[in-house]
Structures are given as C-alpha cells and as structure tokens.
Design a protein around this motif. Structure first.
Motif, PDB file in Angstrom:
ATOM      1  N   GLY A  67     -33.987  22.875  -4.264  1.00 22.94           N
ATOM      2  CA  GLY A  67     -33.410  23.942  -3.915  1.00 22.94           C
ATOM      3  C   GLY A  67     -32.458  24.092  -2.534  1.00 22.94           C
ATOM      4  N   ALA A  68     -32.006  22.795  -2.511  1.00 20.58           N
ATOM      5  CA  ALA A  68     -31.254  22.757  -1.344  1.00 20.58           C
ATOM      6  C   ALA A  68     -29.752  23.592  -1.623  1.00 20.58           C
ATOM      7  CB  ALA A  68     -30.609  21.254  -0.974  1.00 20.58           C
ATOM      8  N   LYS A  69     -29.231  24.229  -0.738  1.00 23.49           N
ATOM      9  CA  LYS A  69     -28.005  25.111  -0.840  1.00 23.49           C
ATOM     10  C   LYS A  69     -27.037  24.273  -1.625  1.00 23.49           C
ATOM     11  CE  LYS A  69     -28.519  28.130   2.799  1.00 23.49           C
ATOM     12  NZ  LYS A  69     -27.748  28.980   4.162  1.00 23.49           N
ATOM     13  N   PRO A  70     -26.482  23.236  -1.509  1.00 22.75           N
ATOM     14  CA  PRO A  70     -25.392  22.389  -2.157  1.00 22.75           C
ATOM     15  C   PRO A  70     -26.037  22.372  -3.640  1.00 22.75           C
ATOM     16  CG  PRO A  70     -25.675  21.132  -0.191  1.00 22.75           C
ATOM     17  CD  PRO A  70     -26.987  22.205  -0.326  1.00 22.75           C
ATOM     18  N   HIS A  71     -27.174  22.145  -4.116  1.00 20.66           N
ATOM     19  CA  HIS A  71     -27.635  22.233  -5.426  1.00 20.66           C
ATOM     20  C   HIS A  71     -27.595  23.318  -5.986  1.00 20.66           C
ATOM     21  CE1 HIS A  71     -30.503  18.722  -3.776  1.00 20.66           C
ATOM     22  NE2 HIS A  71     -29.384  18.429  -3.399  1.00 20.66           N
ATOM     23  N   GLN A  72     -27.696  24.392  -5.229  1.00 15.44           N
ATOM     24  CA  GLN A  72     -27.888  25.857  -5.891  1.00 15.44           C
ATOM     25  C   GLN A  72     -26.557  26.408  -6.142  1.00 15.44           C
ATOM     26  OE1 GLN A  72     -30.402  28.327  -3.509  1.00 15.44           O
ATOM     27  NE2 GLN A  72     -32.194  27.404  -4.390  1.00 15.44           N
TER      28      GLN A  72
ATOM     29  N   LEU B 174     -24.222   9.122   2.312  1.00 15.53           N
ATOM     30  CA  LEU B 174     -23.443  10.006   3.006  1.00 15.53           C
ATOM     31  C   LEU B 174     -23.867  10.171   4.409  1.00 15.53           C
ATOM     32  CD1 LEU B 174     -25.030  12.289   0.043  1.00 15.53           C
ATOM     33  CD2 LEU B 174     -22.648  11.288   0.085  1.00 15.53           C
ATOM     34  N   ASP B 175     -22.593   9.330   5.041  1.00 11.59           N
ATOM     35  CA  ASP B 175     -22.706   9.251   6.491  1.00 11.59           C
ATOM     36  C   ASP B 175     -21.702   9.852   7.192  1.00 11.59           C
ATOM     37  OD1 ASP B 175     -20.728   7.614   5.596  1.00 11.59           O
ATOM     38  OD2 ASP B 175     -21.086   6.406   7.156  1.00 11.59           O
ATOM     39  N   GLU B 176     -21.162  10.843   6.601  1.00 16.85           N
ATOM     40  CA  GLU B 176     -20.020  11.822   7.039  1.00 16.85           C
ATOM     41  C   GLU B 176     -20.559  13.157   7.656  1.00 16.85           C
ATOM     42  OE1 GLU B 176     -20.328  11.308   3.830  1.00 16.85           O
ATOM     43  OE2 GLU B 176     -18.509  10.337   3.271  1.00 16.85           O
ATOM     44  N   GLY B 177     -21.889  13.273   7.570  1.00 22.33           N
ATOM     45  CA  GLY B 177     -22.637  14.628   8.291  1.00 22.33           C
ATOM     46  C   GLY B 177     -23.182  15.397   7.149  1.00 22.33           C
TER      47      GLY B 177
ATOM     48  N   HIS C 232     -21.660  21.304  -1.094  1.00 29.10           N
ATOM     49  CA  HIS C 232     -21.540  21.129  -2.653  1.00 29.10           C
ATOM     50  C   HIS C 232     -20.350  20.276  -3.108  1.00 29.10           C
ATOM     51  CE1 HIS C 232     -18.453  24.294  -2.315  1.00 29.10           C
ATOM     52  NE2 HIS C 232     -18.137  23.872  -3.454  1.00 29.10           N
ATOM     53  N   ALA C 233     -19.376  20.137  -2.576  1.00 30.04           N
ATOM     54  CA  ALA C 233     -18.078  19.435  -3.182  1.00 30.04           C
ATOM     55  C   ALA C 233     -18.414  18.155  -2.904  1.00 30.04           C
ATOM     56  CB  ALA C 233     -16.910  19.889  -2.357  1.00 30.04           C
ATOM     57  N   CYS C 234     -19.003  17.580  -1.914  1.00 26.15           N
ATOM     58  CA  CYS C 234     -19.196  16.284  -1.592  1.00 26.15           C
ATOM     59  C   CYS C 234     -20.434  15.695  -2.768  1.00 26.15           C
ATOM     60  CB  CYS C 234     -19.892  16.003  -0.025  1.00 26.15           C
ATOM     61  SG  CYS C 234     -20.375  14.488   0.382  1.00 26.15           S
ATOM     62  N   TYR C 235     -21.380  16.744  -2.774  1.00 26.19           N
ATOM     63  CA  TYR C 235     -22.411  16.609  -3.755  1.00 26.19           C
ATOM     64  C   TYR C 235     -21.996  16.086  -5.117  1.00 26.19           C
ATOM     65  CZ  TYR C 235     -27.130  17.199  -5.984  1.00 26.19           C
ATOM     66  OH  TYR C 235     -28.192  17.041  -6.576  1.00 26.19           O
TER      67      TYR C 235
END
Length: 240
Positions: free
Chosen positions: A156-161, A120-123, A127-130
C-alpha cells in the motif's frame, strides 16, 4: 539477591528444575482494530477465491532501502576474546555513518524464481518513476514465467495506490491485487519481507561496498544467486 541465592543456582533452577527456556521477543506490526479487521477480510477473500495452485501464480513485489554501511546481527556476530579492549582491536566495533549513501531496490518473487532487480538511486520514488521503471519489468517477467495467467501483488505504498498506477495495472496485468484488497501495515504477508530480502542482504560482501556504485554492483550480482528453493518455499508457505 533478596533470597541470597547465587546466579548459578538460579540458572540451574530455571533450566533444570522448572524446565524453562529463554525466547527472544518476536517483532510484529502494531495493528489497530481497523487494520486487524482488514487483515481478516483479506484472509477470508484469499481463502474464498484462491486455490493453492493459484497462489503459486502470484508475483509478489516490494521496495527496500539499502545503505553502504550494510547490516549486522548484534545478537549473533560476536568476537571471542579476553576483554573488551581486545575485542575492539579485533573488529568488534561497527561503524555507522550519520548520512550513508542509499539505494532503493525493487524486486519481485514468485514460485518460479526471482524477477530482475531494479535499482532506483534517484531518491524518492513517485508514481511516475514506479510506472516507468518498475511495472514494465514486472509485466515482462510475469508474462515470461506464467504466460497470460498470473497475479501481480504490491503493497500500500503511496506510489502504488496512485490512481494512475492502479489504472496501469488494470490495463496491463492479467490480474492484480488492488489497493482496496491488500491490507495496510502488512510486511509479514510478503515473502520478500519475511524471507528474500534477508537472503539477499546476507549474501552481500559488505567489505566490498565502499560507495553507491559498488553497492549496486553487489545487489545486481548476488540477486541472481538467491536459491530457487528459497523463492519457491517462501511463496508456497504464504497461505500458511
């Protein structure tokens, strides 16, 4: 110095007379009282609800940032020469860029092996990308090796939650460890953190990594060479 004893004598006393040995300090997460309580609750939940064979059906997952400067072990990587100047000539200086190019990598590991790597090299990963790029890969791999009986884990990363991520997991995975179960600040509970990432990073030929694209090539090539025994043992020892 106060006792007028030579350094050699002090070393002999410590080692031979007292039998003392030097041990490095181990780095562990700094946990608050609340986090300790949640870890204990999680451990009790696992002990109550999971038999050993069930833990071997967990697909663990994690993301890690790699940069093109690579890694090195300042304790173990030594150059044996006469003096510092000679050491510098023979490669004892590690150059680090101020802002090196970086690549975010996602990986899954279970007792059956390693899931396909997702770069994932876009930065920043939201959550949408995940949901779009990572979770379908985890689902396909988990179904391939376990059928319809397995468990997905994420930290518990934010995109996961995010509620949409949790909803996607609930609708698609046979089972998953939701955000209220996995304790915070717990990298030592994930086989990727305590085993697999190091295995991958140490396999990379960092002399060949000159750009983001060559780093991605190395990651994709060498993730396939992670030993199956390492994957199995790291997951089998998880409950310990």
């Amino acid at each position: 110095m106060e006792l007028d004893i030579s350094e050699r004598s002090v070393r002999r006393i410590l080692k031979d007379d007292l039998g003392l040995r030097p041990y490095k300090k181990i780095v562990e997460p700094a946990l608050s009282d609340d986090q300790k309580i949640k870890r204990k609750q999680f451990a009790n939940w696992v002990r109550t609800n999971f038999r050993k064979e069930k833990t071997l059906k967990i697909l663990f997952s994690d993301e890690k940032l790699f940069d093109i400067d690579g890694i090195y072990n300042s304790q173990n990587e030594r150059v044996r020469v006469v003096d510092r100047a000679d050491a510098d000539k023979r490669g004892a200086i590690k150059h680090k860029r101020k802002f090196p190019q970086k690549v975010m990598a996602w990986l899954g590991v279970c007792s059956q092996g390693i899931a396909p790597l997702v770069t994932l090299d876009e930065g920043t990963v939201d959550h949408a990308c995940y949901i779009e790029k990572v979770l379908p890969v985890a689902l396909e791999y988990g179904n391939k090796v376990f059928g319809n009986d397995w468990i997905f884990q994420q930290d518990g990363a934010k995109p996961h939650q995010h509620y949409l991520t949790q909803q996607w997991c609930r609708n698609n995975f046979p089972s998953f460890i939701d955000k209220d179960c996995w304790p915070p600040n717990s990298p030592d509970l994930n086989p990727l953190d305590y085993s697999i990432w190091d295995e991958l990073a140490n396999a990379i030929d960092w002399n060949k990594v000159k750009s983001k694209s060559t780093l991605i090539q190395q990651l994709n090539s060498l993730v396939k060479k992670i030993r199956e025994s390492v994957a199995f043992e790291s997951c089998a020892s998880w409950t310990n």
